[in-house]
Design an enzyme around this catalytic site. Sequence first.
Site, mmCIF file in Angstrom:
data_model
loop_
_atom_site.group_PDB
_atom_site.id
_atom_site.type_symbol
_atom_site.label_atom_id
_atom_site.label_comp_id
_atom_site.label_asym_id
_atom_site.label_seq_id
_atom_site.Cartn_x
_atom_site.Cartn_y
_atom_site.Cartn_z
ATOM 1 C CB VAL A 8 -43.519 -54.039 45.664
ATOM 2 C CG1 VAL A 8 -43.973 -55.465 45.912
ATOM 3 C CG2 VAL A 8 -42.087 -53.836 46.079
ATOM 4 C CB SER A 9 -45.956 -49.369 44.139
ATOM 5 O OG SER A 9 -46.710 -49.994 43.136
#
Length: 184
Positions: A8-9
């Site tokens: 995930v970012s």
Amino acid sequence: MIFGYTRVSKTEQNLDRQIDQLKVIGCERIFQDKITGMTIDRPELNKMFDYLRSGDTIMVTELSRFGRSVKDLLELVDRIEMLGANLKSLKEPWADTTTPQGRMLFVVFAGIGQFERDLISQRTKEGLASARARGRKGGRPKLPADKINLALKMYVSKDYSIAEITEATGVSKKSIYRYLERQK
């Protein structure tokens, strides 16, 4: 061995959905990065490659969680194949290097990527040739001779530091030394 990779970012985002999907399909070890995909150094991805052996498979929920761009994805697939391992994506079933069809698609995509790089190179060369035909030259503009001479006189006088010379004349430290070398 079947490895899973999730990403995930942002650190506040949750990996649970990806982890749950990878556990259901039997991933034995799941590597988890909480880092933007634009970051080149992804510690868990690098660690996974350290564990990867011939015959292993990397499972991802979707390719966007694995590669930052098409070019990056193709480089990762090349790296996986050099180790004799495979890649599979749950969301993109065609992205399965364990099958001849999946490998063929990645070869096609690699060819398209190379074609795009070649087109960019060709356009750049044509643009430079067109500019030259109109009398324009590329590169940095030459430094004015008066600024170079002033910088060299200041240097030779030993009254000024390099920082003072570069600030006063706008001639970089590297350029000053290069011009001094030429004078020898």
